[in-house]
Design a protein around this motif. Sequence first.
Motif, PDB file in Angstrom:
ATOM      1  N   ALA A   1      15.590 -10.733  -6.047  1.00  0.00           N
ATOM      2  CA  ALA A   1      15.931  -9.331  -5.809  1.00  0.00           C
ATOM      3  C   ALA A   1      14.707  -8.547  -5.337  1.00  0.00           C
ATOM      4  N   ASP A   2      13.528  -8.849  -5.940  1.00  0.00           N
ATOM      5  CA  ASP A   2      12.289  -8.174  -5.530  1.00  0.00           C
ATOM      6  C   ASP A   2      11.932  -8.529  -4.085  1.00  0.00           C
ATOM      7  N   ILE A   3      12.106  -9.800  -3.750  1.00  0.00           N
ATOM      8  CA  ILE A   3      11.797 -10.254  -2.376  1.00  0.00           C
ATOM      9  C   ILE A   3      12.736  -9.577  -1.379  1.00  0.00           C
ATOM     10  N   GLU A   4      14.029  -9.517  -1.757  1.00  0.00           N
ATOM     11  CA  GLU A   4      15.014  -8.892  -0.858  1.00  0.00           C
ATOM     12  C   GLU A   4      14.726  -7.400  -0.709  1.00  0.00           C
ATOM     13  N   ALA A   5      14.295  -6.753  -1.809  1.00  0.00           N
ATOM     14  CA  ALA A   5      13.965  -5.323  -1.747  1.00  0.00           C
ATOM     15  C   ALA A   5      12.750  -5.093  -0.856  1.00  0.00           C
ATOM     16  N   ASP A   6      11.744  -5.970  -1.014  1.00  0.00           N
ATOM     17  CA  ASP A   6      10.547  -5.858  -0.168  1.00  0.00           C
ATOM     18  C   ASP A   6      10.901  -6.071   1.301  1.00  0.00           C
ATOM     19  N   ALA A   7      11.795  -7.020   1.548  1.00  0.00           N
ATOM     20  CA  ALA A   7      12.200  -7.317   2.925  1.00  0.00           C
ATOM     21  C   ALA A   7      12.963  -6.132   3.521  1.00  0.00           C
ATOM     22  N   GLU A   8      13.809  -5.518   2.702  1.00  0.00           N
ATOM     23  CA  GLU A   8      14.580  -4.376   3.187  1.00  0.00           C
ATOM     24  C   GLU A   8      13.662  -3.190   3.482  1.00  0.00           C
ATOM     25  N   PHE A   9      12.682  -2.980   2.589  1.00  0.00           N
ATOM     26  CA  PHE A   9      11.719  -1.898   2.803  1.00  0.00           C
ATOM     27  C   PHE A   9      10.924  -2.126   4.095  1.00  0.00           C
ATOM     28  N   ALA A  10      10.490  -3.382   4.308  1.00  0.00           N
ATOM     29  CA  ALA A  10       9.738  -3.716   5.522  1.00  0.00           C
ATOM     30  C   ALA A  10      10.594  -3.502   6.768  1.00  0.00           C
ATOM     31  N   LYS A  11      11.884  -3.838   6.634  1.00  0.00           N
ATOM     32  CA  LYS A  11      12.814  -3.675   7.768  1.00  0.00           C
ATOM     33  C   LYS A  11      12.981  -2.200   8.124  1.00  0.00           C
ATOM     34  N   VAL A  12      13.134  -1.357   7.101  1.00  0.00           N
ATOM     35  CA  VAL A  12      13.290   0.084   7.316  1.00  0.00           C
ATOM     36  C   VAL A  12      12.005   0.677   7.907  1.00  0.00           C
ATOM     37  N   SER A  13      10.882   0.239   7.360  1.00  0.00           N
ATOM     38  CA  SER A  13       9.586   0.732   7.858  1.00  0.00           C
ATOM     39  C   SER A  13       9.391   0.358   9.324  1.00  0.00           C
ATOM     40  N   LEU A  14       9.751  -0.877   9.667  1.00  0.00           N
ATOM     41  CA  LEU A  14       9.616  -1.331  11.051  1.00  0.00           C
ATOM     42  C   LEU A  14      10.527  -0.521  11.965  1.00  0.00           C
ATOM     43  N   LYS A  15      11.715  -0.227  11.494  1.00  0.00           N
ATOM     44  CA  LYS A  15      12.650   0.550  12.303  1.00  0.00           C
ATOM     45  C   LYS A  15      12.112   1.958  12.538  1.00  0.00           C
ATOM     46  N   ASN A  16      11.568   2.563  11.483  1.00  0.00           N
ATOM     47  CA  ASN A  16      10.994   3.906  11.626  1.00  0.00           C
ATOM     48  C   ASN A  16       9.824   3.906  12.597  1.00  0.00           C
ATOM     49  N   TYR A  17       9.009   2.852  12.494  1.00  0.00           N
ATOM     50  CA  TYR A  17       7.841   2.765  13.391  1.00  0.00           C
ATOM     51  C   TYR A  17       8.293   2.612  14.838  1.00  0.00           C
ATOM     52  N   GLU A  18       9.331   1.787  15.047  1.00  0.00           N
ATOM     53  CA  GLU A  18       9.848   1.577  16.408  1.00  0.00           C
ATOM     54  C   GLU A  18      10.432   2.878  16.972  1.00  0.00           C
ATOM     55  N   GLU A  19      11.110   3.651  16.133  1.00  0.00           N
ATOM     56  CA  GLU A  19      11.674   4.929  16.582  1.00  0.00           C
ATOM     57  C   GLU A  19      10.564   5.919  16.940  1.00  0.00           C
ATOM     58  N   LYS A  20       9.499   5.891  16.157  1.00  0.00           N
ATOM     59  CA  LYS A  20       8.358   6.773  16.415  1.00  0.00           C
ATOM     60  C   LYS A  20       7.717   6.437  17.758  1.00  0.00           C
ATOM     61  N   LEU A  21       7.560   5.116  18.022  1.00  0.00           N
ATOM     62  CA  LEU A  21       6.990   4.688  19.306  1.00  0.00           C
ATOM     63  C   LEU A  21       7.880   5.105  20.473  1.00  0.00           C
ATOM     64  N   SER A  22       9.157   5.005  20.255  1.00  0.00           N
ATOM     65  CA  SER A  22      10.108   5.363  21.322  1.00  0.00           C
ATOM     66  C   SER A  22      10.001   6.849  21.668  1.00  0.00           C
ATOM     67  N   ILE A  23       9.857   7.674  20.640  1.00  0.00           N
ATOM     68  CA  ILE A  23       9.730   9.123  20.850  1.00  0.00           C
ATOM     69  C   ILE A  23       8.426   9.447  21.582  1.00  0.00           C
ATOM     70  N   GLU A  24       7.367   8.765  21.170  1.00  0.00           N
ATOM     71  CA  GLU A  24       6.049   9.015  21.794  1.00  0.00           C
ATOM     72  C   GLU A  24       6.055   8.619  23.268  1.00  0.00           C
ATOM     73  N   GLU A  25       6.804   7.557  23.598  1.00  0.00           N
ATOM     74  CA  GLU A  25       6.879   7.119  24.990  1.00  0.00           C
ATOM     75  C   GLU A  25       7.639   8.148  25.846  1.00  0.00           C
ATOM     76  N   LYS A  26       8.674   8.747  25.267  1.00  0.00           N
ATOM     77  CA  LYS A  26       9.475   9.730  26.009  1.00  0.00           C
ATOM     78  C   LYS A  26       8.734  11.051  26.152  1.00  0.00           C
TER      79      LYS A  26
END
Length: 292
Positions: free
Chosen positions: A262-287
């Motif tokens: 459960a801890d591993i899955e939670a860490d993986a989910e957090f990393a996934k959300v963080s990566l998504k937020n970072y990708e969205e931030k990059l997309s905004i900066e490019e536009k």
Amino acid sequence: MSKKIDKMADGELAEKIKNGSIDLDELNISKLAHRNAFLSAVHDKPNLLGKITAVESKQFIKLAMKDNPDNFVYLKKEQYTDEFAQMFIAKRMESSQKSAEEENPSIVVQKSLDNKLVLNYYYVSPAGDEIYYFDNELQVPTSLKSKLKVTMKLVDAVSLINKLDKDLSYLVGDVIKVALTDILISAYKAYFNEYLKNNKVGYYTLCASTKDLEDGLKNLLQNQLKEYGIEITDFLIKKIDIPKDMQYKIEDLAFQIRQKRADIEADAEFAKVSLKNYEEKLSIEEKYPDAE
């Protein structure tokens, strides 16, 4: 001599049989007076049975065996038959025969259609006599306790008596039970351990392997018990379980594994959300490169 015997009273005839004045082979099994006198004589002097030699007089041995199967101890080996031996063993098993719930191990005796003894053997692993092994699934050393029922048909009772090689006076039910336990449980534990080792089977997959174990053990014991005059008709593993203390350890281990997952899955989910937020931030900066 036959006419003289027929005129004798039962008591007189019995006395003459006991003192040897009348040969046992002269008696006629079809005559009630002869049967009564014979049984009376044998009650007082059972070793008379060993003197019966004529083939037609063997019916008198059968008469004495039906009257008291323990008379078998007075027979000579050349007088043994499977029928007489079956009667004797059935009688000796009565003293130790209890239900499976009252004693461990226990043997309950029945009769087959062809009048052979059927021995229903029940066994539950006592504390300290479990099967110890390393479980590849659980990755822990553990032990297994078993509940067994083995059905055996005594096809040749004389072979069993000869193989046990005990003074017949001491061949009681408990002696037979101990001898069978030594063979059955030693074979069971050795075969089970080898099976676990070779097939890398763990506790949680044993249910699927039970039929293989039963068939293998039945074949193994069939060969081992053949010389005892015993045929295995059924080998049933009614239950395989682990001791309570091991169950608690395994449950605790399983909880730790689930928690870690459960801890591993939670860490993986957090990393996934963080990566998504970072990708969205990059997309905004490019536009909007000039936006703050």
